[in-house]
Write an enzyme that holds these catalytic residues in place. Structure first.
Site, PDB file in Angstrom:
ATOM      1  N   GLY A  59       0.829  -1.208   0.000  1.00  0.00           N
ATOM      2  CA  GLY A  59       0.000   0.000   0.000  1.00  0.00           C
ATOM      3  C   GLY A  59       0.862   1.257   0.000  1.00  0.00           C
ATOM      4  O   GLY A  59       0.493   2.273   0.594  1.00  0.00           O
ATOM      5  N   GLN A  82      -2.323   6.820   1.376  1.00  0.00           N
ATOM      6  CA  GLN A  82      -2.143   7.999   2.230  1.00  0.00           C
ATOM      7  C   GLN A  82      -1.023   7.781   3.260  1.00  0.00           C
ATOM      8  O   GLN A  82      -0.175   8.645   3.448  1.00  0.00           O
ATOM      9  CB  GLN A  82      -3.461   8.324   2.954  1.00  0.00           C
ATOM     10  CG  GLN A  82      -3.431   9.676   3.655  1.00  0.00           C
ATOM     11  CD  GLN A  82      -4.540   9.837   4.698  1.00  0.00           C
ATOM     12  OE1 GLN A  82      -5.204   8.882   5.077  1.00  0.00           O
ATOM     13  NE2 GLN A  82      -4.726  11.060   5.159  1.00  0.00           N
ATOM     14  N   ASP A 110       2.528  -1.801  -4.331  1.00  0.00           N
ATOM     15  CA  ASP A 110       1.112  -1.431  -4.353  1.00  0.00           C
ATOM     16  C   ASP A 110       0.521  -2.071  -5.601  1.00  0.00           C
ATOM     17  O   ASP A 110       1.260  -2.581  -6.448  1.00  0.00           O
ATOM     18  CB  ASP A 110       0.961   0.109  -4.413  1.00  0.00           C
ATOM     19  CG  ASP A 110      -0.376   0.560  -3.824  1.00  0.00           C
ATOM     20  OD1 ASP A 110      -1.426   0.104  -4.335  1.00  0.00           O
ATOM     21  OD2 ASP A 110      -0.381   1.332  -2.852  1.00  0.00           O
ATOM     22  N   ASP A 135       0.233  -7.492  -5.797  1.00  0.00           N
ATOM     23  CA  ASP A 135      -1.136  -7.603  -5.281  1.00  0.00           C
ATOM     24  C   ASP A 135      -1.112  -8.514  -4.056  1.00  0.00           C
ATOM     25  O   ASP A 135      -0.848  -9.714  -4.172  1.00  0.00           O
ATOM     26  CB  ASP A 135      -2.039  -8.186  -6.379  1.00  0.00           C
ATOM     27  CG  ASP A 135      -3.498  -8.214  -5.949  1.00  0.00           C
ATOM     28  OD1 ASP A 135      -3.789  -7.905  -4.771  1.00  0.00           O
ATOM     29  OD2 ASP A 135      -4.349  -8.557  -6.797  1.00  0.00           O
ATOM     30  N   TYR A 165     -16.329  -2.032   7.328  1.00  0.00           N
ATOM     31  CA  TYR A 165     -14.919  -1.684   7.586  1.00  0.00           C
ATOM     32  C   TYR A 165     -14.590  -1.926   9.060  1.00  0.00           C
ATOM     33  O   TYR A 165     -13.582  -2.554   9.391  1.00  0.00           O
ATOM     34  CB  TYR A 165     -14.706  -0.215   7.210  1.00  0.00           C
ATOM     35  CG  TYR A 165     -13.336   0.337   7.499  1.00  0.00           C
ATOM     36  CD1 TYR A 165     -12.234  -0.028   6.736  1.00  0.00           C
ATOM     37  CD2 TYR A 165     -13.143   1.277   8.508  1.00  0.00           C
ATOM     38  CE1 TYR A 165     -10.976   0.512   6.997  1.00  0.00           C
ATOM     39  CE2 TYR A 165     -11.902   1.820   8.769  1.00  0.00           C
ATOM     40  CZ  TYR A 165     -10.826   1.433   8.016  1.00  0.00           C
ATOM     41  OH  TYR A 165      -9.591   1.974   8.270  1.00  0.00           O
TER      42      TYR A 165
HETATM   43  N1  SER Z   1     -10.061   7.142   8.343  1.00  0.00           N
HETATM   44  C1  SER Z   1     -10.782   5.919   8.283  1.00  0.00           C
HETATM   45  C2  SER Z   1     -12.075   6.078   7.593  1.00  0.00           C
HETATM   46  O1  SER Z   1     -12.634   7.141   7.671  1.00  0.00           O
HETATM   47  C3  SER Z   1     -11.031   5.404   9.660  1.00  0.00           C
HETATM   48  O2  SER Z   1      -9.988   4.606  10.045  1.00  0.00           O
HETATM   49  O3  SER Z   1     -12.546   5.150   7.013  1.00  0.00           O
END
Ligand code: SER
Length: 318
Positions: free
Chosen positions: A8, A12, A34, A52, A143
């Site tokens: 990755g 960011q 990445d 990958d 998530y």
């Molecule tokens: N910054 C992340 C998000 O907003 C949270 O870990 O998904």
């Protein structure tokens, strides 16, 4: 001799962490990877390769071939994007972590793994203020569910197979080098870019939605500090709470007006508002602080000054 694999590196966190780790371990020893091309400085300052993490056979070959000793696995589908394709996001987030854990278990040279968790592990039943390290966790996003399950898997691999995995529950990360994509805390980055470039921002959260945030330089320092601790000093192989300032869009907008007095903000909350409302406003990171004496150095003023200054420089140089 350490050889470090970053998964990755175009993202960011990865785009900044790669450069910091190259300063410490030497350019040639930090392998940035990445599934997409990384920034020029990441590609040109040391080895970069498309890889990958979902492809477990290539992954293990890569790790063996380059005698990798530490892995930072930073690739993930963030909270907002994950809600659009929950099943795919679950598979990407979980299968990629399982591939890394398996490699760390199988390849003896791999001594340490870093994998980020998130404030998304918390949910509506978690205390809103100073969410404790150990508390009720009932995340409602795919998530968050994947991060909580991931934490449990990390701890499992440590207990069962002695894999030394370390993790932090990052808050929203504010950075200027690479913008995040598809997260609920992305507004805290977008607001600065739009303030400098357009003088206005349309925010996808309500004005008073406060969330825990951190400037990227602090997050990188916390991460490297954690990875440099002796194994005996790590008491948690799931993930440590970690935190900087708690910020709402209206507070950040007000602070931006120190630099851009005419800056205007309007609010059009989308589906991410509902996600934000399930996360705590602040977290208690005293355990992490007691371990390595880490503390954040960027408050809102310093974040704003740095973001505005750096984005202005980038805009002028274009
Ligand atoms: N910054 C992340 C998000 O907003 C949270 O870990 O998904």
């Amino acid at each position: 001799m350490e050889n470090i694999l970053i998964i990755g590196a175009a993202g960011q966190i990865g785009s900044e962490l790669t450069l910091e780790l190259r300063k410490i371990y030497g350019n040639g020893h930090v392998y940035a990877t990445d599934i997409k091309e990384a920034d020029r400085d990441v590609r040109e300052s040391g080895p970069f390769q498309l890889l990958d993490v979902m492809d477990d056979k290539h992954l293990i070959h890569f790790v063996i071939r380059h005698k990798i000793t530490q892995i930072y696995h930073l690739a993930a589908v963030l909270s907002g994007n994950a809600e659009k394709l929950p099943n795919a996001a679950w598979h990407i987030n979980m299968d990629s972590l399982m591939n890394i854990l398996e490699v760390a278990k199988l390849v003896e040279d791999v001594k340490k793994v870093f994998w980020p968790s998130s404030i998304a592990v918390f949910g509506p039943t978690t205390p809103k203020k100073l969410a404790p390290q150990v508390t009720t966790m009932e995340p409602v996003t795919v998530y968050g569910i994947s991060k909580l399950a991931g934490e449990r898997w990390c701890e499992y691999f440590f207990r069962r197979y002695n894999v030394d995995i370390r993790s932090l529950r990052y808050p929203g990360l504010v950075s200027f080098k690479t913008e995040p994509g598809g997260g609920t805390t992305d507004w805290a980055v977008e607001i600065y870019f739009d303030a400098v470039r357009k003088g206005s921002y349309l925010c996808f959260l309500n004005e008073d939605t406060k969330l825990p945030m951190m400037f990227m330089a602090d997050a990188i320092r916390a991460t490297i500090n954690l990875m440099e601790l002796e194994r005996s000093e790590i008491s948690l192989h799931s993930a440590y709470n970690i935190s900087g300032p708690s910020l709402s869009p209206s507070e950040v907008a007000e602070d931006i007006r120190r630099h851009i007095p005419d800056f205007s903000i309007s609010y059009h909350p989308d589906f991410r508002q509902a996600i934000a409302e399930t996360w705590p406003e602040s977290v208690d990171d005293s355990l992490a602080r007691s371990h390595d004496h880490w503390k954040p150095t960027y408050d809102l003023t310093k974040i704003t000054d740095t973001m505005i200054g750096e984005i202005r420089k980038m805009t002028e140089n274009k």
